[in-house]
Each structure stands twice: as C-alpha cells, then as structure tokens.
Design an enzyme around this catalytic site. Structure first.
Site, PDB file in Angstrom:
ATOM      1  N   GLY A 120      33.078  19.711  -7.154  1.00 54.65           N
ATOM      2  CA  GLY A 120      32.638  18.410  -6.530  1.00 54.65           C
ATOM      3  C   GLY A 120      33.546  18.007  -5.192  1.00 54.65           C
ATOM      4  O   GLY A 120      34.489  18.759  -4.841  1.00 54.65           O
ATOM      5  N   LYS A 145      38.274  15.033 -10.429  1.00 56.46           N
ATOM      6  CA  LYS A 145      38.177  16.365 -10.929  1.00 56.46           C
ATOM      7  C   LYS A 145      39.763  16.447 -11.528  1.00 56.46           C
ATOM      8  O   LYS A 145      39.714  16.806 -12.861  1.00 56.46           O
ATOM      9  CB  LYS A 145      38.007  17.510  -9.912  1.00 56.46           C
ATOM     10  CG  LYS A 145      36.649  17.422  -9.250  1.00 56.46           C
ATOM     11  CD  LYS A 145      36.541  18.475  -8.400  1.00 56.46           C
ATOM     12  CE  LYS A 145      37.472  18.551  -7.056  1.00 56.46           C
ATOM     13  NZ  LYS A 145      37.184  17.442  -6.198  1.00 56.46           N
ATOM     14  N   GLU A 205      25.133  -1.864  21.012  1.00 54.40           N
ATOM     15  CA  GLU A 205      25.048  -1.873  19.551  1.00 54.40           C
ATOM     16  C   GLU A 205      23.757  -2.683  19.239  1.00 54.40           C
ATOM     17  O   GLU A 205      23.284  -2.633  18.345  1.00 54.40           O
ATOM     18  CB  GLU A 205      26.397  -2.670  19.122  1.00 54.40           C
ATOM     19  CG  GLU A 205      27.616  -2.002  19.542  1.00 54.40           C
ATOM     20  CD  GLU A 205      27.551  -0.719  18.774  1.00 54.40           C
ATOM     21  OE1 GLU A 205      27.005  -0.259  17.631  1.00 54.40           O
ATOM     22  OE2 GLU A 205      28.355   0.348  19.386  1.00 54.40           O
TER      23      GLU A 205
END
Length: 595
Positions: free
Chosen positions: A192, A198, A415
């Site tokens: 992953g 993990k 923006e």
C-alpha cells in the site's frame, strides 16, 4: 608502555639540553687554558666519535668528529689538559633487539585484551560489539510484554484486519488448523501507499498473538561487502527459530528483494546474494515452522517474482487510503489524548480530507495541537484543524512576504479563474477556500477544492473538467491583461493538464483516433539499465499521432474553459476584488458572488 614512553621523553629532553660547539671554539678554548680534560668517545665503526670537553668551571661540551684517529694525534701535542680515550662501545643487544620486540608484543596483547573485553561486554549485538558481530542480524526483538499494540489501535482497516485474523488464531492455537491439514501462510505481504498503516498492522498482529516480534528494515541487510547480508539473513532466522512461534517483520522489503538482473551492469551482487538467502530461508529444504514473515512495501511491482510466489508470500494484503468512515475512526483514535473544543466536528473533517492516509490525519491533528499551544489555549478548536489542513496540503502561508500591487492583482484573477471553474463544472469538487497569500510551495496563491465523496475511479468527463480547471488561471490572465501580460505562474497548471491529457490518450484509451491501446509501459521505469536497451513499444508515426491528440484535448478544454469564464466575467471581477480586499475567502463568501 607508559613507563617506556616517559623514559623516552626524559631521554629526549636530556639530549636536547646538551650543549654542542665547533672545532674552532675548541682551539680557542685550548689556547685560553680553560679546559681540564678531553675524553675521546669512539663510535662502533672505530672512525667517527665524540669529544667530551670538560671545563675547569664544571661545564661539559660535545664536539662530533669524523676522524677520531686524526683528532687524537692532534690533541696529543697539548699538555695543558688531560686526554683520555674510552673503549669502543659494544652493541646493546637489549635496546637494539629485545626492547622493540617487547614493545610490539605488549601492544598486541593490550589490543587483544581490549577487543575481547569489548566483545564480551557488548553481548547480544550491543554498540561495543559491532566490529566483532559484523555479520550478525540487526533485527530488534520485542517480547510480548514490550508490544502493547493490538487491533484496537488500528482504525479504518476492517477488511484488512479480518484477512490477518487467521494468522493470530494459528499462533494462539496451531492444533486447530493442523487437524484439518491446513498450513498457515509462511509469509504475508502488506502492500500500500506510504502512511496507510502497514507497520502498525504488523505490530498489532504480534500484539494480538502475544508472541515475540522481530523488526528489521530491508536496508539493514545490504552492505558494501558481499556476503554480509546473506549472513545477517541466516542469523535472523536462527534467532527466530530459538523464539518460535514468532513473527519476523521486514519493513521496506523492496530495498533487498528487488528484481534480480536489473540496473546498470546487470545487478548488485550483495543484494542478490541476500535475496537468494532470504528465498532459501522462507521456502527451501530447511523447515522454519512457527515463523511467519510479514513484509511491507509500497513498490510491489519491482519485487522479484520468486519471492512473490505461494510458499513464500502466500497472501498479499492491500492497504489503501481509508474511506470517509475509516478516516473518522482514525481521527477518533488520534484525538484520544487531545482536548477538543465543542465546535470540533471530526465527522465533517473526515469528509473534507478525502485522499488523506492515516499518517496524514495524525499529522494534521498534531499540527492543530501545536497551533493551539502557540495560541496559549488548552484545547483545540475547529479553526486550528482548518489551518493545519491548509498547512499540510499547501504549506505555510507566508503573510509577511512583500508583493507588488500588480502581482497581487494578477494572482487574484488567476485564482478567481480556477475557483469559478471549480464551482461551475459539475464533476469537480466545490471550492473550500481561495487565497492570494503565498505558500511554502512557491505558489503566489491557491484555490483549494473540497471533494464531497471518495472516488474509486475517474470518468472521462471528470478528467476533461480537471484539465479545464487547470487552465483556468492562464485563461483569466489572458482575458484580463492580454496575451502579452501572461505570466509564468501557470507553469505547474499547464504541466498538470498536459500530463492528464497524455494519460487519457496513452494509458486509458480515451481517444477515438488513437484507439483503445495502451502506449504507456511504465512497469519497469525504475530499472534504468533495462530501459536503456528497451525499445519503444510504438512507432514514430504513432508518437506523432499521440502528440496531435494530446494537443487537441488540451486546446478543446482551453476553449470550453474560456467560454465559461467569459460567461461569468462579472463574477471574475467580483472575486478578484474580494481577494484583493481580504486576501483569503471561504466557500460561503465565494458562492455568495453567484447570487
């Protein structure tokens, strides 16, 4: 050794304090009659020597001569002083031969005793015994009592925990499976992206099973010297056998288990020998019953096929980014030791953090706690979490940076162009906030969308609308300031749009002219040596056709986005004016401009 060293220093100091003088000075002193006696001290070669001149005042001076016989004949002519000749000195065999040998012997014994004592004192792989235990395993063993992590500490991984529950049950009750002839998986590969949990899941498995847990990184096996890594693998499994049943966890296994025969020059002998030994230990002629190997990686595509086969890693558990429910559970776990104000809504935060991993969420809450502490508050408010969200996603806002009015105006329209397209286009998320405050990533401003749901895959329309949004800033600059005043601020937007369009054509088969064919082969992109000799999987004509199709997609998206911004020119001006006034606006303030 210390006594001999002091003796040598004293002797050197005494020699340095002796006074020497010349033959001319000797002749002058003889004429003056100040000399009481002269002692001739011949050297072993019976030719050279030293004159020890003793004065009536008690002083002694030395004179080196190259011909002792001639000097004796010359001095015999004088009767104003006594002349004495010493015997030729014999060679001191102790100083010449025995003393150097004794010094070397004593030094050797001292070093041997020192290294032996350090090795014994460091026992078990301590810092002092590293030189003596170069080929020993560097894995750290955690006893069951030292590992309090359980499945309760792992949030957002419901299916993943169910997949590994059999391993826990086998370690607790192996007879239950043996009666049915079942064999527990020898290895479990946790795959992953970084930060998805993990390593935490591996520790929880060991904590639930209440067995010893060996933890080591893949890079700890690989050394410059060939054979050391293989020795450490053997030593690791020997230690594991002594503590079976147990779990061996290898983090970042791709550092040692990368595909063999790749890279410049064909490969890496030390890493490949280490991998060969790991393959043998996991499934060779020897039995390693009671040892379960857990490994974690985010690059399963580069692992050697031999280690992925059943019998070594029988099971692969894919751990992805959590969904909205998983994110809420993770936030609740990390918020246990943090005082939250009444206005903090973890459910809404989970909805706004689509794509965040468990590590991202923990980091966000930690940053919000730091912001609360800097504000001299004893609790975290919702605004702290919002600021931490922006900080993690885009970097720290640099409000102190001085920017000219012209650049502010260009950034405001840039923006505003992005924000309008985010709002109007149906398949892209609504606007979370718009700002013209520079951030740590080098951007002059930012427009942050707010994904309202987790998406398993992308549609063609969604990808086309993402390209349109990326081009919105450049289009707004062109519409307001003209083609001659466009800036470099859109470079990353253009790069993103081009990359997205190329993937649509070469990877996802979304072009009618090119067809449903995959031209992008990036499975072995990390293997430079292989790529140098790897031919392209398409012709130059196909490459030209791909470039034309990519340009057509980008141009089409540019035209559609430009038409939308022209239709909303009044909102473009209003949004830019509001940004110039407040520098940062929220979703509510932006959406109010469309009313």
């Amino acid at each position: 050794m210390i006594v001999l060293l002091v003796f040598a220093v004293v002797l050197s100091f005494a020699q340095r304090n002796k006074v020497y003088y010349t033959k001319a000075e000797l002749a002058k002193d003889i004429d003056l009659g100040v000399i009481e006696k002269i002692i001739i001290e011949p050297n072993a070669d019976n030719r050279t020597g030293t004159l020890s001149v003793n004065f009536k005042s008690g002083n002694v001076k030395k004179l080196y001569v190259t011909d002792i016989t001639a000097m004796e004949t010359e001095l015999e002519q004088y009767d104003s002083f006594g002349l004495f000749v010493e015997d030729i000195p014999r060679e001191n065999w102790f100083l010449s031969y025995m003393l150097p040998m004794l010094i070397v012997l004593i030094a050797g014994v001292f070093l041997f005793v020192m290294f032996t004592s350090q090795s014994a004192g460091g026992g078990g792989g301590g810092q002092n015994s590293k030189m003596m235990n170069f080929g020993k395993s560097r894995a750290r063993m955690y006893r069951a009592s030292e590992n309090p992590t359980t499945f309760n500490d792992v949030a957002g991984l419901h299916e993943e925990k169910k997949e590994v529950e059999e391993i826990v049950e086998f370690l607790k009750n192996p007879g239950k499976f043996a009666k049915l002839g079942a064999r527990i998986p020898k290895g479990v590969l946790l795959e992953g992206p970084p930060g998805t949990g993990k390593t935490l899941l591996a520790k929880a498995i060991a904590g639930e099973a209440n067995v010893p847990f060996f933890s080591i990184s893949g890079s700890d096996f690989v050394e410059m010297f060939v054979g050391v890594g293989a020795s450490r693998v053997r030593d690791l499994f020997q230690d594991a056998k002594k503590n079976a049943p147990c779990i061996v966890f290898i983090d970042e296994i791709d550092a040692v288990a990368r595909r063999r025969g790749t890279g410049m020059g064909g490969g890496h002998d030390e890493r490949e020998q280490t991998l060969n030994q790991l393959l043998v230990e996991m499934d060779g002629f020897g039995e390693n019953s009671g040892i379960i190997v857990l490994a974690a990686t985010n690059r399963v595509d580069i692992l050697d096929p031999a280690i992925l086969r059943p019998g070594r890693f029988d099971r692969k558990v894919v751990i992805g980014s959590p969904d909205v429910r998983g994110r809420e559970e993770i936030l609740n776990v990390h918020a246990k030791n943090k005082p939250l104000a009444e206005d903090v809504d973890l459910k809404s935060i989970a909805q706004t953090t689509a794509g965040f991993t468990g590590a991202d969420l923990e980091n966000m809450l930690n940053e919000s706690a730091i912001l609360a502490a800097k504000s001299d508050r004893e609790y975290i408010v919702q605004d702290d979490i919002k600021q931490a969200f922006v900080k993690i996603g885009l970097g720290v806002e640099k409000k102190s940076r001085i920017i000219s009015d012209k650049e502010k105006k260009i950034t405001a329209y840039h923006e505003a162009g992005h924000a309008i397209l985010f709002h109007v286009l149906p398949d892209v998320g609504p606007v979370y906030s718009v700002s013209i405050i520079p951030t740590g990533q080098g951007a002059a401003g930012y427009t942050m969308p707010l994904p309202e749901k987790d998406e398993m895959f992308l549609t063609k329309n969604k990808m086309l609308q993402d390209i349109q949004v990326s081009l919105g800033g450049r289009i707004a600059e062109s519409l307001i300031f003209g083609e001659d005043e466009i800036t470099t601020g859109a470079s990353s937007d253009i790069k993103k749009a081009t990359k997205e369009a190329r993937k649509m054509v070469t990877k996802y088969g979304m072009s009618k002219n090119v067809g449903v064919i995959c031209y992008e082969d990036d499975d072995d992109e990390v293997f430079i040596g292989r790529d140098l000799a790897h031919a392209k999987n398409h012709s130059e004509a196909s490459a030209s056709e791909i470039d034309k199709e990519v340009k057509e997609i980008v141009d089409s998206c540019y035209a559609k986005a430009e038409a939308i911004l022209k239709d909303h020119m009044n909102v473009l001006h209003s949004c830019a004016d509001l940004l110039l006034e407040k520098e940062k606006i929220t979703r509510e303030e932006f959406e109010a401009l469309f009313v």
